[in-house]
Design a protein around this motif. Structure first.
Motif, PDB file in Angstrom:
ATOM      1  N   PRO A  28       0.887  -1.106   0.016  1.00 53.73           N
ATOM      2  CA  PRO A  28       0.086   0.023  -0.004  1.00 53.73           C
ATOM      3  C   PRO A  28       0.672   1.385   0.055  1.00 53.73           C
ATOM      4  O   PRO A  28       1.895   1.244   0.691  1.00 53.73           O
ATOM      5  N   HIS A  29       0.452   2.385  -0.727  1.00 50.51           N
ATOM      6  CA  HIS A  29       1.262   3.330  -0.888  1.00 50.51           C
ATOM      7  C   HIS A  29       0.772   4.760  -0.106  1.00 50.51           C
ATOM      8  O   HIS A  29       1.505   5.437   0.477  1.00 50.51           O
ATOM      9  N   HIS A  30      -0.693   4.790   0.042  1.00 51.98           N
ATOM     10  CA  HIS A  30      -1.158   5.992   0.643  1.00 51.98           C
ATOM     11  C   HIS A  30      -1.160   5.804   2.280  1.00 51.98           C
ATOM     12  O   HIS A  30      -1.556   4.735   2.488  1.00 51.98           O
ATOM     13  N   PRO A  31      -1.079   6.683   2.800  1.00 52.21           N
ATOM     14  CA  PRO A  31      -0.932   6.646   4.297  1.00 52.21           C
ATOM     15  C   PRO A  31      -2.442   6.154   4.880  1.00 52.21           C
ATOM     16  O   PRO A  31      -2.339   5.368   5.786  1.00 52.21           O
ATOM     17  N   TYR A  32      -3.529   6.583   4.351  1.00 53.40           N
ATOM     18  CA  TYR A  32      -4.617   6.020   4.617  1.00 53.40           C
ATOM     19  C   TYR A  32      -4.826   4.642   4.548  1.00 53.40           C
ATOM     20  O   TYR A  32      -5.044   3.802   5.370  1.00 53.40           O
ATOM     21  N   THR A  33      -4.421   3.912   3.108  1.00 54.92           N
ATOM     22  CA  THR A  33      -4.481   2.656   2.948  1.00 54.92           C
ATOM     23  C   THR A  33      -3.783   1.914   4.031  1.00 54.92           C
ATOM     24  O   THR A  33      -4.379   0.770   4.346  1.00 54.92           O
ATOM     25  N   ARG A  34      -2.803   2.375   4.258  1.00 58.22           N
ATOM     26  CA  ARG A  34      -1.881   1.784   5.146  1.00 58.22           C
ATOM     27  C   ARG A  34      -2.330   1.442   6.511  1.00 58.22           C
ATOM     28  O   ARG A  34      -2.384   0.673   7.023  1.00 58.22           O
ATOM     29  N   GLY A  35      -2.906   2.643   6.974  1.00 61.20           N
ATOM     30  CA  GLY A  35      -3.612   2.896   8.161  1.00 61.20           C
ATOM     31  C   GLY A  35      -4.563   1.677   8.129  1.00 61.20           C
ATOM     32  O   GLY A  35      -5.004   0.925   9.108  1.00 61.20           O
ATOM     33  N   LEU A  36      -5.395   1.681   7.023  1.00 60.55           N
ATOM     34  CA  LEU A  36      -6.620   0.616   6.958  1.00 60.55           C
ATOM     35  C   LEU A  36      -6.275  -0.571   7.056  1.00 60.55           C
ATOM     36  O   LEU A  36      -6.868  -1.533   7.855  1.00 60.55           O
ATOM     37  N   ILE A  37      -5.077  -1.282   6.619  1.00 62.34           N
ATOM     38  CA  ILE A  37      -4.794  -2.497   6.621  1.00 62.34           C
ATOM     39  C   ILE A  37      -4.265  -2.827   7.818  1.00 62.34           C
ATOM     40  O   ILE A  37      -4.418  -3.948   8.401  1.00 62.34           O
ATOM     41  N   ALA A  38      -3.470  -1.780   8.420  1.00 58.84           N
ATOM     42  CA  ALA A  38      -3.087  -2.050   9.736  1.00 58.84           C
ATOM     43  C   ALA A  38      -3.975  -2.268  10.902  1.00 58.84           C
ATOM     44  O   ALA A  38      -3.556  -2.852  11.895  1.00 58.84           O
ATOM     45  N   CYS A  39      -5.250  -1.823  10.460  1.00 62.14           N
ATOM     46  CA  CYS A  39      -6.267  -1.860  11.566  1.00 62.14           C
ATOM     47  C   CYS A  39      -6.730  -3.346  11.600  1.00 62.14           C
ATOM     48  O   CYS A  39      -7.494  -3.742  12.371  1.00 62.14           O
ATOM     49  N   VAL A  40      -6.623  -4.160  10.559  1.00 61.98           N
ATOM     50  CA  VAL A  40      -6.904  -5.528  10.365  1.00 61.98           C
ATOM     51  C   VAL A  40      -6.020  -6.284  11.185  1.00 61.98           C
ATOM     52  O   VAL A  40      -4.789  -6.571  11.086  1.00 61.98           O
ATOM     53  N   PRO A  41      -6.694  -7.012  12.431  1.00 61.25           N
ATOM     54  CA  PRO A  41      -5.849  -7.834  13.112  1.00 61.25           C
ATOM     55  C   PRO A  41      -5.535  -9.046  12.473  1.00 61.25           C
ATOM     56  O   PRO A  41      -6.291  -9.711  11.627  1.00 61.25           O
ATOM     57  N   HIS A  42      -3.991  -9.495  12.064  1.00 64.69           N
ATOM     58  CA  HIS A  42      -3.577 -10.923  11.564  1.00 64.69           C
ATOM     59  C   HIS A  42      -3.562 -11.788  12.437  1.00 64.69           C
ATOM     60  O   HIS A  42      -2.496 -11.652  13.262  1.00 64.69           O
ATOM     61  N   LEU A  43      -4.244 -12.968  12.371  1.00 61.45           N
ATOM     62  CA  LEU A  43      -4.031 -14.065  13.367  1.00 61.45           C
ATOM     63  C   LEU A  43      -2.956 -14.656  12.992  1.00 61.45           C
ATOM     64  O   LEU A  43      -2.042 -15.137  13.934  1.00 61.45           O
ATOM     65  N   GLU A  44      -2.273 -14.866  11.663  1.00 60.51           N
ATOM     66  CA  GLU A  44      -1.086 -15.536  11.315  1.00 60.51           C
ATOM     67  C   GLU A  44       0.427 -14.694  11.808  1.00 60.51           C
ATOM     68  O   GLU A  44       1.168 -15.532  11.841  1.00 60.51           O
ATOM     69  N   THR A  45       0.207 -13.371  12.015  1.00 61.24           N
ATOM     70  CA  THR A  45       1.369 -12.658  12.354  1.00 61.24           C
ATOM     71  C   THR A  45       1.504 -12.765  13.994  1.00 61.24           C
ATOM     72  O   THR A  45       0.679 -13.096  14.788  1.00 61.24           O
TER      73      THR A  45
END
Lengths: 330, 292, 325
Positions: A247-264
């Motif tokens: 992701p390039h846009h700071p907002y998109t990056r934020g959105l993706i970061a909001c999703v908890p990743h079970l596998e990480t």
């Protein structure tokens, strides 16, 4: 793949007591036949309004499509007559909504509501239309479809009602299906079922789907391509894989970061913010700068001065940000 | 979707002052209030300025308005002054309207409060009674009552009260059912307040807004009732009222339109005043509806 | 819930209400000042001592009060509502002879009010700030506040004096002999003004109610769904929205039936319509109590029946009630 639906520079304004709100600002989108396009963003960012514009259902007044065009292949839907738009709605482009509990008319049997759609768009007898309704209910996985067709909406669960909505939407073999947050109101287990159903039906019928959601997980699972919206603008678009991984846009990056990743690994330190601070600005108060500037951790003076245009950064991937290089580097 | 712009609360005000402010902004409410003030002035100050006896024959019968200075609005079939009748006919109407409205609201609030507060068997019994009274055609029942008992304006007011309370009772009950489950009622209960205190000091004040609106409309309906009974000649025969004037003028309607038109118009203005004030109060108490 | 069981329960409920009205009548006779026998005979019946003795015997007036109640109820349930000494006829016959006219008037007025009221309401909802909307609000405020008998009299002035096209009194013209269909037409011609007077008050209320519920429903999700599947705008209004908007109108119309009967009493008096209202008026003037109480009883039964019908209609138009959901 050819372009089935093309939205070009679409502008929608709403008159409110606080002034003019530009709900959609220079939106451009393209939907190819047979693909699933995801549109993501927070509530109020214009996702649903984009869908309603395509359907020609922008509530007016207070809303108004001010500029732009919406092309169904070569035909501009914004110039189409009322009669033509009625043919398009439900026949060529159909839509399912967020609230299955209230989206079906409580005083009619669900079979009749599906059959009505068929009767509106095809020269077919009432019996055949009813047959089609039952057939569609079978397709969307409703048990005892012949019996359920005679049920009233209140006799069905939320998940069942959303299946009915899908059956209705697909009953005339539309070329585009717009799904506006189809699972938000449903239980998590039911959500997965509906997603699977949409995916299966899409594979079977080849209907192109515009999937509107705020759920990045759903996008990851379903969409071929994604457009990210913020405050009436498209701020990033590209292949799902590119957007999720890079992701390039700071907002998109934020959105993706909001999703908890079970596998990480939960102990791993996240490289960027996991919540987006602040709220979406009031659309009546957008200045000349970037709409995200107030909430952006990478803000520079130019962000307040000028709104960034959406520019391609690689094949099929476009971003609207002045500081793309810097954001990615961090 | 457009973001909804919430009005910012600048200063907090008492709900009553807030409602009064909203009422003053209500076009309907203010018009109604002005109408009522005019009707009250006309009825209670009028007799001092215009001292003709409504029972006295002053001119030729069925004189049209404007034909003589003695009777500016004409005379009725006996030659009595219509204007004097209008001025003197209001007080009985207003009295019966207010008294009957008061009786209606008292019975209605008592029945509704007990039904809604205690629920269960009490509710069942009281609501059956309410339902029973709703089945009786109110005017016929009131007609029976005023004929069985010697006619006086008190009996008329009582009869109207007895037949009109079910609507108020249902409204009160619904409000009590709604409010009794709210947190502040539980809070009052948890500090050991008695049932009677919770009913009249905690729940009732919070149910007042819709009840006040309903009371205003009830008075209007009671006035229509009184007019109907008087029109039929079943009111107090010794009291002059607008309804009575219409009843008396009815036979001569094609010879003297003024004898029925003016008194009816007075009733209309009075009831209109009450119902507009009711609309205004409704707007004042329900800020959400005001936006529509 | 089982439909048959529901019907049985409703009928039982209605029967209890009928009994309750009879008990009320009985109480009224005994609560009124004076000798119950006098009340039953009617003040102007010119009751002789012999007749009063006869009444006391028939109604068991010398027996304990509960026996009297038993006798009264038994007689009433057998269809004996007493004897009118003024008209010298059984009350039941009198009431039955006049009921048809009242039912015709009330039902016509009600259907007219519902049909035109909902139509106006739908038109008004199409343009919430348009002329029709303003007119609906105006007429409903005026209709609500004007005494119904006065409205009737104003119509009399208008249609007898200014534009004389409708008859202003009675139910038919006895001087005409035009055969059966001519008679029907004559009755309908006479019915116009009374039904209009009675209907206009409720018409305005229903229009206002329909407008409000239409506006709410037009913003609902399922209307958006209907539009999204390509339903034409007219059909969205008439089929999808109206079917839902009519529900509160049905409820209110049922609840108001008693008040419509009350209004009919006044309207009948204004237009000399030969129904229960004029009968009630005449018998009250004659102090003919058995007839008055008989009318109160019969009209209450009409309301009870109307409530049963409303219940049934509501079940037909709203599937959520029908299946007990």
């Amino acid at each position: 793949m050819t372009s089935l639906l093309t939205i070009k520079d679409l502008v929608v304004d709403f008159k409110t007591r606080a002034g003019n709100a530009r709900v959609l600002n220079q939106i451009s989108l393209e939907l190819k036949s047979g693909e699933i396009l995801g549109i993501v963003g927070e509530s109020g960012c214009g996702k649903s309004m984009t869908a309603l514009s395509v359907m020609g259902l922008v509530p007016s007044p207070p809303g108004k499509v001010s500029e732009g065009s919406i092309l169904l292949e070569e035909e501009d839907l914004l110039q189409a007559s009322n009669a033509r738009m009625r043919q398009v709605r439900g026949g060529i482009i159909s839509m399912i909504f967020q609230e299955p509990m209230t989206s079906l008319n409580p005083v009619f049997r669900v079979g009749d509501q599906i059959a009505e759609c068929v009767l509106l768009h095809e020269d077919i007898s009432k019996t055949d239309a009813w047959e089609r309704a039952v057939e569609m209910l079978t397709k969307v996985g409703i048990p005892e479809p012949a019996l359920r067709a005679k049920a009233y909406p209140h006799e069905l669960s939320g998940g069942m009602r959303q299946r009915v909505m899908i059956a209705m939407a697909l009953s005339c073999h539309p070329r585009v299906l717009i799904a506006d947050e189809p699972t938000t109101a449903l239980d998590v287990t039911v959500q997965a079922q509906i997603f699977d159903l949409l995916k299966d039906l899409q594979r079977e019928t080849g209907t192109a789907i515009i999937m509107i959601t705020h759920d990045m997980g759903a996008i990851a699972e379903l969409a071929d391509r994604v457009a990210v919206m913020y405050a009436g603008h498209i701020i990033e678009s590209g292949l799902t894989k590119d957007i999720l991984e890079n992701p390039h846009h700071p907002y998109t990056r934020g959105l993706i970061a909001c999703v908890p990743h079970l596998e990480t690994d939960p102990t791993e330190v996240r490289p960027y913010l996991s919540e987006i601070k602040g709220v979406v600005p009031s659309l009546t108060e957008l200045g000349k700068g970037c709409a995200f500037a107030d909430r952006c951790p990478y803000k520079t003076p130019v962000c307040e001065e000028r709104r960034p245009d959406i520019e391609p950064i690689s094949e099929g991937h476009a971003v609207a940000c002045h500081n793309v290089e810097y954001v990615v580097a961090v | 979707m457009a973001t909804v712009d919430e009005p910012i609360v600048v200063e907090s005000q008492s709900p009553i002052r807030e409602a009064m402010r909203a009422f003053r902004q209500s076009w309907a409410g203010m018009l109604g209030l002005i109408l009522l003030i005019l009707v009250v002035l006309f009825t209670y100050v009028g007799p001092f300025l215009y001292s003709v006896d409504p029972f006295e024959v002053i001119w030729a019968p069925l004189t049209a308005p404007g034909e003589t200075e003695r009777a500016p609005l004409g005379t009725d079939y006996l030659g009595r002054d219509i204007l004097a009748g209008l001025i003197h006919g209001g007080s009985a109407t207003l009295y019966v309207g207010l008294a009957a409205g008061f009786i209606t609201i008292t019975i209605g609030i008592l029945m509704g409060a007990f039904a809604g507060f205690f629920r269960g068997a009490v509710d069942e019994v009281l609501m059956r009674i309410t339902e029973f009274f709703q089945v009786l055609p109110a005017l016929l029942f009131a007609m029976v009552l005023v004929t069985l008992f010697p006619p006086s304006i008190y009996i008329v007011a009582l009869a109207i009260g007895i037949v009109s309370w079910p609507t108020t009772a249902r409204l009160t009950r619904a409000e009590f059912l709604r409010i009794r489950t709210l947190e502040y009622v539980n809070a009052a209960r948890s500090v050991g307040a008695k049932n009677s205190r919770i009913m009249w000091r905690v729940i009732l004040p919070n149910a007042l807004a819709p009840l006040i609106v309903s009371a205003t409309l009830t008075i209007g309906i009671a006035i229509l009732f009184e007019a109907g009974l008087s029109f039929l000649g079943l009111g107090d025969p010794n009291v002059f009222s607008w309804g009575l004037m219409i009843g008396a003028g009815r036979e001569y309607i094609l010879d003297a339109w003024w004898a029925v038109t003016f008194p009816g118009f007075m009733i209309f203005l009075t009831v209109l005043g009450f119902s507009l004030v009711g609309d205004g109060l409704n707007d004042a108490f329900n800020p959400k509806l005001r936006e529509r | 819930m089982n439909m048959a069981w529901m019907v049985v329960r409703r009928l039982f409920h209605a029967f209890v209400l009928v009994l309750a009205v009879l008990v009320l009548n009985f109480l009224l006779i005994h609560l009124a000042p004076g000798d119950p026998a006098d009340v039953i005979a009617g003040e102007m019946g010119g009751a002789t001592e012999e007749m009063l003795a006869d009444i006391r015997k028939t109604y068991g007036l010398d027996k304990p009060i509960y026996v009297q109640l038993g006798v009264y109820l038994e007689r009433a349930l057998q269809g004996d509502l007493g004897q009118s000494f003024f008209y010298n006829a059984p009350v039941l016959d009198l009431v039955a002879g006049r009921a048809g006219a009242t039912i015709l008037l009330v039902v016509t007025a009600l259907l007219f009010a519902i049909a035109v009221g909902t139509l106006l309401g739908v038109l008004a909802s199409h343009k919430p700030k348009g002329i029709v909307s303003g007119l609906v609000t105006l007429v409903s405020v005026v209709g609500y506040s004007a005494p119904i008998f006065w409205t009737g009299l104003m119509l009399v002035i208008l249609f007898a004096w200014v534009i004389p096209i409708f008859p202003i009194a009675n139910m038919f013209d006895i001087t005409k002999d035009t055969g059966f269909f001519g008679f029907i037409l004559d009755v309908l011609h006479h019915l116009v003004l009374p039904a209009l007077t009675l209907g206009i008050v409720y018409l305005a209320q229903y229009a206002r109610l329909t407008r409000a519920s239409m506006l709410e429903i037009l913003g609902s999700d399922y209307i958006r769904t209907a539009r999204a599947k390509g339903v034409a705008e007219t059909k969205v209004y008439t089929h999808h929205a109206l079917r839902n908007a009519i529900l509160p109108v049905v409820t209110i119309a049922g609840l108001q039936f008693g008040s419509i009967v009350s209004g009919a009493v006044l309207v009948e008096t204004v237009f000399s319509w030969p129904g229960l209202g004029t009968l009630a008026f005449e018998s009250i003037l004659a102090r003919d109590y058995p007839t008055v109480l008989g009318i109160l009883f019969f009209s209450s039964v009409l309301v009870i029946i109307a409530n049963l019908i409303t219940d049934l209609v509501y079940r037909i138009v709203d599937p959520r009630i029908r299946t007990g959901g």
